[in-house]
Design a protein around this motif. Sequence first.
Motif, PDB file in Angstrom:
ATOM      1  N   PHE A 152       0.840  -1.197   0.000  1.00 23.40           N
ATOM      2  CA  PHE A 152       0.000   0.000   0.000  1.00 23.40           C
ATOM      3  C   PHE A 152       0.880   1.253   0.000  1.00 23.40           C
ATOM      4  CE2 PHE A 152      -2.303   3.188   2.677  1.00 23.40           C
ATOM      5  CZ  PHE A 152      -3.198   3.586   1.692  1.00 23.40           C
ATOM      6  N   SER A 204       2.447   1.708  -3.268  1.00 19.74           N
ATOM      7  CA  SER A 204       1.528   2.178  -4.305  1.00 19.74           C
ATOM      8  C   SER A 204       1.331   3.686  -4.212  1.00 19.74           C
ATOM      9  CB  SER A 204       0.186   1.442  -4.227  1.00 19.74           C
ATOM     10  OG  SER A 204      -0.606   1.976  -3.188  1.00 19.74           O
ATOM     11  N   ILE A 205       1.432   4.211  -2.993  1.00 22.88           N
ATOM     12  CA  ILE A 205       1.323   5.665  -2.850  1.00 22.88           C
ATOM     13  C   ILE A 205       2.558   6.322  -3.447  1.00 22.88           C
ATOM     14  CG2 ILE A 205       1.224   7.585  -1.203  1.00 22.88           C
ATOM     15  CD1 ILE A 205      -0.264   5.685   0.676  1.00 22.88           C
ATOM     16  N   LYS A 233       2.504   6.181  -7.099  1.00 27.73           N
ATOM     17  CA  LYS A 233       1.232   6.647  -7.658  1.00 27.73           C
ATOM     18  C   LYS A 233       0.501   5.537  -8.429  1.00 27.73           C
ATOM     19  CE  LYS A 233       2.182  11.569  -7.854  1.00 27.73           C
ATOM     20  NZ  LYS A 233       3.365  11.532  -6.990  1.00 27.73           N
ATOM     21  N   GLN A 245      -1.929   3.568  -6.829  1.00 26.41           N
ATOM     22  CA  GLN A 245      -2.949   3.113  -5.888  1.00 26.41           C
ATOM     23  C   GLN A 245      -4.090   2.370  -6.567  1.00 26.41           C
ATOM     24  OE1 GLN A 245      -2.248   6.885  -4.266  1.00 26.41           O
ATOM     25  NE2 GLN A 245      -3.503   6.384  -2.478  1.00 26.41           N
ATOM     26  N   HIS A 246      -4.387   2.837  -7.771  1.00 28.05           N
ATOM     27  CA  HIS A 246      -5.495   2.237  -8.485  1.00 28.05           C
ATOM     28  C   HIS A 246      -5.224   0.754  -8.769  1.00 28.05           C
ATOM     29  CE1 HIS A 246      -9.216   2.534 -10.547  1.00 28.05           C
ATOM     30  NE2 HIS A 246      -8.701   2.001 -11.642  1.00 28.05           N
ATOM     31  N   PHE A 249      -3.165  -1.116  -7.166  1.00 28.82           N
ATOM     32  CA  PHE A 249      -3.148  -1.811  -5.877  1.00 28.82           C
ATOM     33  C   PHE A 249      -4.584  -2.193  -5.478  1.00 28.82           C
ATOM     34  CE2 PHE A 249      -3.696  -1.526  -1.263  1.00 28.82           C
ATOM     35  CZ  PHE A 249      -2.778  -2.470  -0.825  1.00 28.82           C
ATOM     36  N   GLN A 250      -5.482  -1.232  -5.586  1.00 29.12           N
ATOM     37  CA  GLN A 250      -6.874  -1.499  -5.212  1.00 29.12           C
ATOM     38  C   GLN A 250      -7.478  -2.583  -6.087  1.00 29.12           C
ATOM     39  OE1 GLN A 250      -8.504   2.405  -5.444  1.00 29.12           O
ATOM     40  NE2 GLN A 250      -7.871   2.924  -3.356  1.00 29.12           N
ATOM     41  N   SER A 299      -3.383   2.066   6.055  1.00 32.52           N
ATOM     42  CA  SER A 299      -3.609   0.690   5.613  1.00 32.52           C
ATOM     43  C   SER A 299      -4.941   0.174   6.125  1.00 32.52           C
ATOM     44  CB  SER A 299      -2.498  -0.216   6.115  1.00 32.52           C
ATOM     45  OG  SER A 299      -1.266   0.287   5.721  1.00 32.52           O
ATOM     46  N   GLU A 348      -7.627   1.455   3.893  1.00 30.15           N
ATOM     47  CA  GLU A 348      -7.591   0.738   2.624  1.00 30.15           C
ATOM     48  C   GLU A 348      -8.218  -0.639   2.784  1.00 30.15           C
ATOM     49  OE1 GLU A 348      -6.775   2.122  -0.150  1.00 30.15           O
ATOM     50  OE2 GLU A 348      -7.243   0.250  -1.196  1.00 30.15           O
TER      51      GLU A 348
END
Length: 460
Positions: free
Chosen positions: A195, A198-199, A202, A204-205, A207-208, A231, A234
């Motif tokens: 997580f 991923s930040i 950039k 994050q998408h 990762f999700q 976290s 998330e």
Amino acid sequence: MSSNPIRIKPTMEKTELWEQTLDSLKSTLKPSEFKSWFSRISFEGIENNTVLLSVQNSMIQSKINSDYSVLIKDKINELSGTNLRISVKVNKDLKEKAPKTEVKENKAEDKKNSEVLLNSSYTFDSFVSGENSDFAYNAALAIAKNPGSVYNPCLLYGGVGLGKTHLLQSIGNHIIQNTNLKVMYVTAENFTNEFIQSINTKSQHQFQNKYRKVSVLLMDDIQFLQGKEGSQNELFNTFNDLYETGRQIVFTCDRPIEELKSITERLKSRFQRGLNVDIQPPNYENRVAILRRKCEEKNFTVSQEVLDYIATNISSNVRALESCITKLIAYSTLLNRDINIETAREQLKQIISSNQDLSGITIDSVIRCTAAFYGITAYDIKGRSRTASIVLPRQVAIYLTRKLTDFSTTEIASGFGLKNHTTVMYNVQKVEAMIRSNENDINSVLAKISQQIKSESSAK
Ligand code: ADP
Ligand code: MG
């Protein structure tokens, strides 16, 4: 070789000792650390009481020598009950070779429906269930047979080394073998690391998406999320997404949810939804059954007397039962000796004393007394909180364990759930520096806690 007091058996068994050493180190090091350095070591054999290792270049050689050779030496000697030295040589031809030290590959890896490696030996078949774990075992099996319909979500909780990861991965292995469902196994720690990454990148998408497209999410050791708000958020969102679409979620935790600290209420309530089952330590009969099974799996025969000795002396941790068998096997194959009760006693001294309070001070008693002194819990000390009010007691407990017991730094690291022995040394040095300046009134604190620990252990 003829003057060598240790009779080393053929290469095959030496290799096995090396593999066991790697396996064991793998569990104490960060995966990235293990991969970066240990996959670059080639095991060449054992000669003249020396473990011969080679690496491609002098950069790797000096890294291994400075950071890992003591660790490797301690571990290999711990496993084999011998006193071997380590030699790391440079062999420039190594590049061409496939790495010899590759970690056991996982059968599940090739299967398309698993996003991650599951340990293929963690199955329902290899789990020995008893009164202590029947409920958890049956719940896990029911979930594996019918993911997303019964017991969703499910939380398995219990102390260290009682089979939580084994059961969690058994669910994954079973589903992968019998369905095309996408299974995701992740430790809460890796989830957190991914997580954060991923930040930083950039992404994050992605990762999700990765977590939201699975049919079964198996998350190990959620206590790691304590204090990690980002976290938690998330996971909360992932949870809702999966749960609302009827996908299976299973968590494990080393303690009941009520005892988790710094976890948002809304996430706690998600964990508590569905079924919460605990795994208790095995009773004597169950411990003997587990030992027998482990021996069978490894084709190793040992007397009932030895099994009884182990089962009587180790009561609360299946991993420790397993370590006893591993150690006896290593000793017996490496030295080509049979195991009788005397050798077992001698070889298992350390493992047993680190798991038992009979002989005096244990790591747990130090942790308990230190936690009590500071008004926090043993979980806090073994946890990973970086808050000053927890860090100091943790340092004190590590220091006192080092001073009051004979445990090796590797054993202390495992008792405190630390990555490796260097962390133990680092904490000891921190306290030594405080002692010099009497910062935090440390000298009187240490005296008081030591007194309490000693009086508890002599009262036994
Ligand atoms: P936890 O995740 O609870 O700390 P693990 O699942 O990692 O514990 O178990 C520690 C070791 O003990 C593993 O190698 C596992 O296979 C073994 N083990 C634990 N419980 C059992 C059991 N009931 N039967 C067989 N092996 C077990
Ligand atoms: Mg586990």
